[in-house]
Write an enzyme that holds these catalytic residues in place. Sequence first.
Site, PDB file in Angstrom:
ATOM      1  N   TYR A 155      28.552  12.032  57.932  1.00 59.02           N
ATOM      2  CA  TYR A 155      27.770  12.630  56.830  1.00 59.02           C
ATOM      3  C   TYR A 155      26.279  12.262  56.947  1.00 59.02           C
ATOM      4  O   TYR A 155      25.402  13.108  56.747  1.00 59.02           O
ATOM      5  CB  TYR A 155      28.365  12.135  55.521  1.00 59.02           C
ATOM      6  CG  TYR A 155      27.792  12.714  54.250  1.00 59.02           C
ATOM      7  CD1 TYR A 155      28.142  13.994  53.818  1.00 59.02           C
ATOM      8  CD2 TYR A 155      26.931  11.959  53.457  1.00 59.02           C
ATOM      9  CE1 TYR A 155      27.643  14.504  52.625  1.00 59.02           C
ATOM     10  CE2 TYR A 155      26.429  12.456  52.260  1.00 59.02           C
ATOM     11  CZ  TYR A 155      26.787  13.738  51.852  1.00 59.02           C
ATOM     12  OH  TYR A 155      26.287  14.231  50.668  1.00 59.02           O
ATOM     13  N   LYS A 159      23.335  14.891  57.308  1.00 58.77           N
ATOM     14  CA  LYS A 159      22.272  14.998  56.296  1.00 58.77           C
ATOM     15  C   LYS A 159      20.894  14.674  56.878  1.00 58.77           C
ATOM     16  O   LYS A 159      19.875  15.176  56.371  1.00 58.77           O
ATOM     17  CB  LYS A 159      22.594  14.104  55.095  1.00 58.77           C
ATOM     18  CG  LYS A 159      23.791  14.617  54.263  1.00 58.77           C
ATOM     19  CD  LYS A 159      23.597  16.056  53.802  1.00 58.77           C
ATOM     20  CE  LYS A 159      24.495  16.436  52.624  1.00 58.77           C
ATOM     21  NZ  LYS A 159      24.367  17.870  52.272  1.00 58.77           N
TER      22      LYS A 159
HETATM   23  N1  LIG Z   1      27.278  14.115  44.517  1.00 59.60           N
HETATM   24  C1  LIG Z   1      26.372  13.361  45.131  1.00 59.60           C
HETATM   25  O1  LIG Z   1      26.169  12.200  44.799  1.00 59.60           O
HETATM   26  C2  LIG Z   1      25.562  13.948  46.256  1.00 59.60           C
HETATM   27  C3  LIG Z   1      24.519  13.160  46.773  1.00 59.60           C
HETATM   28  C4  LIG Z   1      23.745  13.668  47.799  1.00 59.60           C
HETATM   29  C5  LIG Z   1      24.011  14.914  48.326  1.00 59.60           C
HETATM   30  N2  LIG Z   1      25.034  15.660  47.814  1.00 59.60           N
HETATM   31  C6  LIG Z   1      25.249  16.976  48.414  1.00 59.60           C
HETATM   32  O2  LIG Z   1      25.108  17.959  47.416  1.00 59.60           O
HETATM   33  C7  LIG Z   1      25.929  19.075  47.729  1.00 59.60           C
HETATM   34  C8  LIG Z   1      26.848  19.384  46.554  1.00 59.60           C
HETATM   35  O3  LIG Z   1      27.609  18.226  46.237  1.00 59.60           O
HETATM   36  P1  LIG Z   1      28.532  18.097  44.936  1.00 59.60           P
HETATM   37  O4  LIG Z   1      28.534  16.669  44.579  1.00 59.60           O
HETATM   38  O5  LIG Z   1      28.142  19.115  43.934  1.00 59.60           O
HETATM   39  O6  LIG Z   1      29.949  18.433  45.599  1.00 59.60           O
HETATM   40  P2  LIG Z   1      31.287  19.108  45.003  1.00 59.60           P
HETATM   41  O7  LIG Z   1      32.374  18.649  45.905  1.00 59.60           O
HETATM   42  O8  LIG Z   1      31.396  18.872  43.532  1.00 59.60           O
HETATM   43  O9  LIG Z   1      31.009  20.666  45.234  1.00 59.60           O
HETATM   44  C9  LIG Z   1      30.838  21.188  46.535  1.00 59.60           C
HETATM   45  C10 LIG Z   1      31.265  22.648  46.540  1.00 59.60           C
HETATM   46  O10 LIG Z   1      31.088  23.142  47.896  1.00 59.60           O
HETATM   47  C11 LIG Z   1      32.212  23.949  48.204  1.00 59.60           C
HETATM   48  N3  LIG Z   1      32.399  24.016  49.662  1.00 59.60           N
HETATM   49  C12 LIG Z   1      32.846  23.027  50.477  1.00 59.60           C
HETATM   50  N4  LIG Z   1      32.950  23.480  51.739  1.00 59.60           N
HETATM   51  C13 LIG Z   1      32.552  24.777  51.738  1.00 59.60           C
HETATM   52  C14 LIG Z   1      32.465  25.773  52.728  1.00 59.60           C
HETATM   53  N5  LIG Z   1      32.803  25.520  54.005  1.00 59.60           N
HETATM   54  N6  LIG Z   1      32.026  26.999  52.372  1.00 59.60           N
HETATM   55  C15 LIG Z   1      31.704  27.275  51.072  1.00 59.60           C
HETATM   56  N7  LIG Z   1      31.775  26.374  50.087  1.00 59.60           N
HETATM   57  C16 LIG Z   1      32.206  25.127  50.406  1.00 59.60           C
HETATM   58  C17 LIG Z   1      33.376  23.275  47.508  1.00 59.60           C
HETATM   59  O11 LIG Z   1      34.466  24.177  47.346  1.00 59.60           O
HETATM   60  C18 LIG Z   1      32.744  22.850  46.178  1.00 59.60           C
HETATM   61  O12 LIG Z   1      32.870  23.831  45.179  1.00 59.60           O
HETATM   62  C19 LIG Z   1      26.667  18.706  49.006  1.00 59.60           C
HETATM   63  O13 LIG Z   1      25.945  19.207  50.135  1.00 59.60           O
HETATM   64  C20 LIG Z   1      26.618  17.204  48.991  1.00 59.60           C
HETATM   65  O14 LIG Z   1      26.760  16.672  50.291  1.00 59.60           O
HETATM   66  C21 LIG Z   1      25.813  15.201  46.796  1.00 59.60           C
END
Ligand SMILES: NC(=O)c1ccc[n+]([C@@H]2O[C@H](COP(=O)([O-])OP(=O)(O)OC[C@H]3O[C@@H](n4cnc5c(N)ncnc54)[C@H](O)[C@@H]3O)[C@@H](O)[C@H]2O)c1
Length: 254
Positions: A155, A159
């Site tokens: 990851y 990222k």
């Molecule tokens: N939550 C955190 O603390 C955090 C921190 C830094 C970065 N992020 C990044 O933010 C973004 C969103 O995270 P989140 O916490 O809302 O995650 P989440 O798991 O709540 O939601 C992610 C969504 O992406 C969809 N998804 C996954 N693979 C997919 C694919 N191949 N095609 C289409 N859709 C797909 C999932 O079905 C889900 O609805 C991600 O890129 C994550 O890496 C999250």
Amino acid sequence: VNHASSEKVAIVTGSARGIGRATAERLAADGHSVAIVDLDAVAAEAAAAEIRATGATAHGYAADVSDEDAVSELFESVVRDLGAPTILVNNAGIIRDNLLFKMSVDDWDSVMGVHLRGMFLMSRAAQSHMVEQRWGRIVNISSSSALGNRGQANYAAAKAGVQGFTKTLALELGPFGITANAVAPGFIETDMNRAVAERLGVDWDDYRKEFASTIPVRRGGSPEDVAHAVAFFAGPDTGFISGQILYVAGGPLA
Ligand SMILES: NC(=O)c1ccc[n+]([C@@H]2O[C@H](COP(=O)([O-])OP(=O)(O)OC[C@H]3O[C@@H](n4cnc5c(N)ncnc54)[C@H](O)[C@@H]3O)[C@@H](O)[C@H]2O)c1
């Protein structure tokens, strides 16, 4: 059909829930038509229906962003239903955490597939519409994990890759009125982190409070905190800001 006004067609990937969903809601509130893209058609359509209930325009689409054919079909559908997309938010993401010695090839490939291959396929498909309109906004979701995070070699690499990809798009697409920026969230209270707490066998409330105590502003982030930063980069007034990485982490680091 893109209008002369500031209302655009925005695609947000992974927007059935979490950060993507809050971002889609925010862009709709800002007056844009929104394409909700997620793996699950029912969840995507449910999110779109809630946005339509506010009077905005939204459509739900099922697509795996790492699938080349699915991405081409998706763009055909979005152009047909909403018009040429000139805002793209690459948010879809997954985690497959493991220490290096336990990390499988599948853990590695699936994370690279969604974050990097998906971002590449979506951005390549979107740029032709943006170049044609001589206007575009690409906002990619990175993470504070890009700086290194134990148990996340896959990851963190993805990222950090998002940041190099973003800076390169800024260089290549700038001459066409297109900006590319990245938002790098710290700890955000979403299903992704609820699943981590569950996997560790820790109560969610204890987990998030423990995390909050390590964050300078003493709270976890909300999906809306991230959506606000994305909306800034996606907006009409940020055409001279490109290739930047904005950490949204309640401090210099999460
Ligand atoms: N939550 C955190 O603390 C955090 C921190 C830094 C970065 N992020 C990044 O933010 C973004 C969103 O995270 P989140 O916490 O809302 O995650 P989440 O798991 O709540 O939601 C992610 C969504 O992406 C969809 N998804 C996954 N693979 C997919 C694919 N191949 N095609 C289409 N859709 C797909 C999932 O079905 C889900 O609805 C991600 O890129 C994550 O890496 C999250």
